[in-house]
Design a protein around this motif. Structure first.
Motif, PDB file in Angstrom:
ATOM      1  N   PRO A   1      36.484  32.726  36.125  1.00 19.73           N
ATOM      2  CA  PRO A   1      35.798  32.196  34.938  1.00 19.73           C
ATOM      3  C   PRO A   1      34.819  32.425  34.459  1.00 19.73           C
ATOM      4  N   ILE A   2      33.673  33.123  35.939  1.00 23.96           N
ATOM      5  CA  ILE A   2      32.594  33.309  35.297  1.00 23.96           C
ATOM      6  C   ILE A   2      32.394  34.796  34.214  1.00 23.96           C
ATOM      7  N   VAL A   3      33.272  35.379  34.753  1.00 22.94           N
ATOM      8  CA  VAL A   3      32.824  37.210  33.694  1.00 22.94           C
ATOM      9  C   VAL A   3      33.432  36.964  32.296  1.00 22.94           C
ATOM     10  N   VAL A   4      34.576  36.048  32.888  1.00 23.38           N
ATOM     11  CA  VAL A   4      34.971  35.027  31.148  1.00 23.38           C
ATOM     12  C   VAL A   4      34.339  34.586  30.220  1.00 23.38           C
ATOM     13  N   GLU A   5      33.460  33.494  30.737  1.00 23.45           N
ATOM     14  CA  GLU A   5      31.883  32.918  29.854  1.00 23.45           C
ATOM     15  C   GLU A   5      31.599  33.890  29.757  1.00 23.45           C
ATOM     16  N   ILE A   6      30.633  34.770  30.275  1.00 23.97           N
ATOM     17  CA  ILE A   6      29.893  35.560  29.897  1.00 23.97           C
ATOM     18  C   ILE A   6      30.514  37.357  28.690  1.00 23.97           C
ATOM     19  N   SER A   7      31.963  37.102  28.871  1.00 22.01           N
ATOM     20  CA  SER A   7      32.161  38.384  28.191  1.00 22.01           C
ATOM     21  C   SER A   7      32.489  37.478  26.998  1.00 22.01           C
ATOM     22  N   GLN A   8      32.634  35.586  27.033  1.00 18.44           N
ATOM     23  CA  GLN A   8      33.334  36.072  25.141  1.00 18.44           C
ATOM     24  C   GLN A   8      32.198  35.172  24.625  1.00 18.44           C
ATOM     25  N   LEU A   9      30.708  35.611  25.214  1.00 18.38           N
ATOM     26  CA  LEU A   9      29.628  34.754  24.455  1.00 18.38           C
ATOM     27  C   LEU A   9      29.622  36.140  23.665  1.00 18.38           C
ATOM     28  N   LEU A  10      29.742  37.002  24.107  1.00 22.63           N
ATOM     29  CA  LEU A  10      29.673  38.885  23.524  1.00 22.63           C
ATOM     30  C   LEU A  10      31.066  39.412  22.351  1.00 22.63           C
ATOM     31  N   MET A  11      31.650  38.317  22.183  1.00 23.08           N
ATOM     32  CA  MET A  11      32.991  38.461  21.489  1.00 23.08           C
ATOM     33  C   MET A  11      33.317  37.542  20.738  1.00 23.08           C
ATOM     34  N   LYS A  12      33.755  38.313  19.383  1.00 21.08           N
ATOM     35  CA  LYS A  12      34.499  36.383  18.263  1.00 21.08           C
ATOM     36  C   LYS A  12      35.246  36.186  18.447  1.00 21.08           C
ATOM     37  N   GLU A  13      35.039  34.955  18.705  1.00 20.67           N
ATOM     38  CA  GLU A  13      36.155  34.245  18.688  1.00 20.67           C
ATOM     39  C   GLU A  13      37.589  34.035  17.906  1.00 20.67           C
ATOM     40  N   GLY A  14      38.265  33.583  19.744  1.00 20.07           N
ATOM     41  CA  GLY A  14      40.176  34.227  19.264  1.00 20.07           C
ATOM     42  C   GLY A  14      40.001  35.282  19.594  1.00 20.07           C
ATOM     43  N   THR A  15      39.312  36.148  20.053  1.00 16.71           N
ATOM     44  CA  THR A  15      39.458  37.691  20.677  1.00 16.71           C
ATOM     45  C   THR A  15      40.206  37.825  22.010  1.00 16.71           C
ATOM     46  N   THR A  16      41.086  38.250  22.352  1.00 16.27           N
ATOM     47  CA  THR A  16      41.366  38.604  24.054  1.00 16.27           C
ATOM     48  C   THR A  16      40.203  38.762  24.988  1.00 16.27           C
ATOM     49  N   VAL A  17      40.287  38.306  25.295  1.00 16.11           N
ATOM     50  CA  VAL A  17      39.111  39.109  26.643  1.00 16.11           C
ATOM     51  C   VAL A  17      39.873  39.307  28.075  1.00 16.11           C
ATOM     52  N   VAL A  18      40.576  39.062  28.294  1.00 18.64           N
ATOM     53  CA  VAL A  18      41.684  39.222  29.480  1.00 18.64           C
ATOM     54  C   VAL A  18      43.137  38.843  29.619  1.00 18.64           C
ATOM     55  N   GLN A  19      43.594  39.786  30.579  1.00 25.36           N
ATOM     56  CA  GLN A  19      45.820  38.800  30.296  1.00 25.36           C
ATOM     57  C   GLN A  19      45.800  39.341  31.682  1.00 25.36           C
ATOM     58  N   VAL A  20      46.737  37.942  31.795  1.00 26.73           N
ATOM     59  CA  VAL A  20      46.556  37.917  34.036  1.00 26.73           C
ATOM     60  C   VAL A  20      48.485  37.691  33.103  1.00 26.73           C
ATOM     61  N   GLU A  21      49.554  38.584  34.200  1.00 30.15           N
ATOM     62  CA  GLU A  21      50.579  38.547  34.334  1.00 30.15           C
ATOM     63  C   GLU A  21      51.139  38.275  35.880  1.00 30.15           C
ATOM     64  N   ASP A  22      52.049  37.688  35.357  1.00 32.09           N
ATOM     65  CA  ASP A  22      52.491  37.071  37.056  1.00 32.09           C
ATOM     66  C   ASP A  22      54.074  37.603  37.547  1.00 32.09           C
ATOM     67  N   ARG A  23      54.581  37.341  38.413  1.00 32.76           N
ATOM     68  CA  ARG A  23      55.468  38.847  39.331  1.00 32.76           C
ATOM     69  C   ARG A  23      56.917  38.252  37.863  1.00 32.76           C
ATOM     70  N   ASP A  24      56.693  37.962  37.364  1.00 34.49           N
ATOM     71  CA  ASP A  24      58.059  37.922  36.542  1.00 34.49           C
ATOM     72  C   ASP A  24      57.903  38.597  35.187  1.00 34.49           C
ATOM     73  N   GLY A  25      56.365  39.114  35.029  1.00 38.81           N
ATOM     74  CA  GLY A  25      56.552  40.229  33.384  1.00 38.81           C
ATOM     75  C   GLY A  25      55.532  38.449  32.608  1.00 38.81           C
ATOM     76  N   ASN A  26      55.735  37.699  33.107  1.00 36.09           N
ATOM     77  CA  ASN A  26      54.593  36.017  32.226  1.00 36.09           C
ATOM     78  C   ASN A  26      53.561  36.785  31.452  1.00 36.09           C
ATOM     79  N   ARG A  27      52.510  37.039  30.484  1.00 34.54           N
ATOM     80  CA  ARG A  27      51.143  36.848  30.392  1.00 34.54           C
ATOM     81  C   ARG A  27      50.697  35.943  29.888  1.00 34.54           C
ATOM     82  N   ASP A  28      49.412  35.589  30.318  1.00 34.82           N
ATOM     83  CA  ASP A  28      48.572  34.096  29.831  1.00 34.82           C
ATOM     84  C   ASP A  28      47.823  34.957  29.110  1.00 34.82           C
ATOM     85  N   LYS A  29      47.138  34.872  27.669  1.00 35.65           N
ATOM     86  CA  LYS A  29      46.129  35.479  27.346  1.00 35.65           C
ATOM     87  C   LYS A  29      44.549  34.411  27.184  1.00 35.65           C
TER      88      LYS A  29
END
Length: 477
Positions: A253-281
């Motif tokens: 969560p810390i690197v997400v908080e830092i990254s988004q300071l330099l990014m346009k609101e609504g753009t994807t910072v990172v995606q997390v994919e579980d073992r079933d292939g479901n992705r959370d952006k």
């Protein structure tokens, strides 16, 4: 997401540390049970499985030739289950190690300052922390640790290696290291010490380029980054260089908080994919695209959270990544402590993380837009001096000395480890410049002066070709 740190926490040399883990403060047994049920399985042991475990326990307690503490057997059983996953990032920590892990997440620890993991049964360095005893000794990313104070690490898991390397602050840790491209093992002697808990350093250059160095992503790093970024912007910064070289990672969560300071609101910072292939952006919130150009500096020791930052800004914010290919760790770990109930902790890989464009960089790393290799003086092994180095000898110590002499402007004419006439002349010139007896041989005093000169050369920012190239990149824009 996490690795294991060679940084001793409360007098531990290698212990669990801060490479990108999801923090779940109340990850208790109910959540574990729910996860098992969602996966379609029945949580807990089946009757016959429990009977098998109890049978083995009874045999050990009644027939084994020595008495064994039940707690040791239980710890061993849990460790065995985690080792069966064959995943270096999924581990069991007993109570003391779990406490050290929590302290490291808070950014407070003592040791030599290097993070390690396991690869093919070997203890491998992820990165030395900047300014730490490990970095000053010359320990590098991808170095393989062979032994510590004469005790071999061969065949040990991470927890066993931790036990071999523990020791109090101020004590010596003699590391035998195997390095790619070097035929003989290298011996490094380090003194365990307090590791600087400050994680963010900012400075504005006279040319208007701001440089922010992030040494790790601990719980207070985002706050410090915001402060340094605000100072630079208020001072009229024209371009920004983010330096995450030798940054082994930290809290997700810390690197997400830092990254988004330099990014346009609504753009994807990172995606997390579980073992079933479901992705959370994870989408940027509250930040904005910057008008000034941004470059991210990486090297082989940039891992986990550092790679999330570099990947996010490279793919979704137009930043340029400059330097070397990063380490390549693309998995997410969660730490469960409430479920165990005794202060111990299980850290387990639960997902992959992907860049904004869906790239999985695991075991590959982030590819720079511009590759810039560091000078040899940055990576040369320190001289392991068993005896005075003399003419017509051949060794890795001589090779290190030749690389140092060449980098400092003296010309040994060769860097193959053979102590020839040209090397003798180069040593004599160096000795004359440093006020040493001009013997042409490398004794203890000459070796110390040579290494001191290398450190001073490295500390001169004008020799940092990677940083200078990053500054040129944002200046051109």
């Amino acid at each position: 997401m996490t690795f294991v740190l060679l940084t001793m926490i409360a007098s531990v040399l290698v212990t669990m540390t801060i490479a990108d883990r999801l923090i779940i403060p109340d990850a208790g047994s109910k959540k574990v049970v729910a996860a098992a049920a969602d996966a379609g399985g029945t949580p807990g042991f089946k009757k016959e499985e429990l009977a098998k475990l109890n049978a083995v326990l009874e045999l050990i307690e009644t027939r084994y030739y020595e008495k064994v503490e039940r707690e040791e057997l239980l710890d061993g059983a849990v460790s065995g289950m985690m080792e069966a996953l064959d995943d270096p990032y999924s581990v069991y920590m007993e109570k003391d190690d779990a406490l050290h892990f929590s302290e490291s997440i808070e950014g407070s620890f003592t040791g030599i300052g290097a993070e390690v993991t396991t690869e093919n049964g070997k203890i491998v360095v992820v990165a030395p922390i900047k300014g730490s005893p490990a970095e000053k000794s010359g320990l590098l990313a991808k170095d393989v640790l062979i032994s510590v104070n004469g005790d071999s690490l061969a065949g040990l898991n991470l927890q066993q290696a931790v036990g071999k390397i523990r020791g109090p602050k101020g004590t010596k840790a003699k590391l035998l290291v195997q390095r790619s491209g070097v035929t003989e093992p290298i011996q490094l002697v380090l003194i365990r010490d307090d590791i600087d808990v400050e994680t963010v350093y900012g400075a504005l250059r006279p040319d208007g380029v701001g440089v922010i160095e992030i040494r790790q992503f601990s719980l207070h790093t985002a706050k410090r980054f915001k402060e340094e970024l605000a100072k630079l912007e208020q001072s009229g910064m024209k371009g920004l260089v983010l330096d995450v070289r030798n940054n082994p990672g930290g809290v997700l969560p810390i690197v997400v908080e830092i990254s988004q300071l330099l990014m346009k609101e609504g753009t994807t910072v990172v995606q997390v994919e579980d073992r079933d292939g479901n992705r959370d952006k994870t989408l940027a919130k509250g930040g904005e695209a910057k008008s000034y150009p941004i470059a991210v500096l990486t090297n082989k020791g940039s891992a986990s959270a550092s790679e999330i930052l570099a990947g996010a800004l490279q793919e979704a914010a137009g930043a340029k990544v400059i330097g070397e290919q990063s380490f390549g760790k693309g998995t997410v770990q969660v730490s469960y402590n409430k479920a165990l109930g005794d202060g111990s902790l299980v850290k387990m890989t639960i997902a992959k993380w992907l860049t904004p464009n869906g790239n999985w960089i695991h075991e590959k790393g982030i590819t720079p837009d511009l590759v810039v290799e560091p000078p040899d003086l940055y990576t040369v092994a320190r001289i392991s001096l068993q005896e005075t180095l003399k003419q017509d000898t051949l060794s890795e110590a001589v090779r290190s000395a030749q690389i140092m002499l060449h980098g400092l402007g003296y010309e040994p004419k060769r860097e193959d480890g053979y102590f020839g006439d040209e090397t003798v002349s180069a040593v004599r010139k160096f000795q004359n410049d440093k006020g040493l007896p001009s013997t042409g041989e490398i004794d203890t005093k000459t070796a110390q002066k040579l290494e001191q000169a290398v450190i001073e050369w490295i500390q001169n920012k004008e020799h940092d070709v990677q940083l200078l190239e990053a500054i040129r990149a944002v200046s051109r824009k």
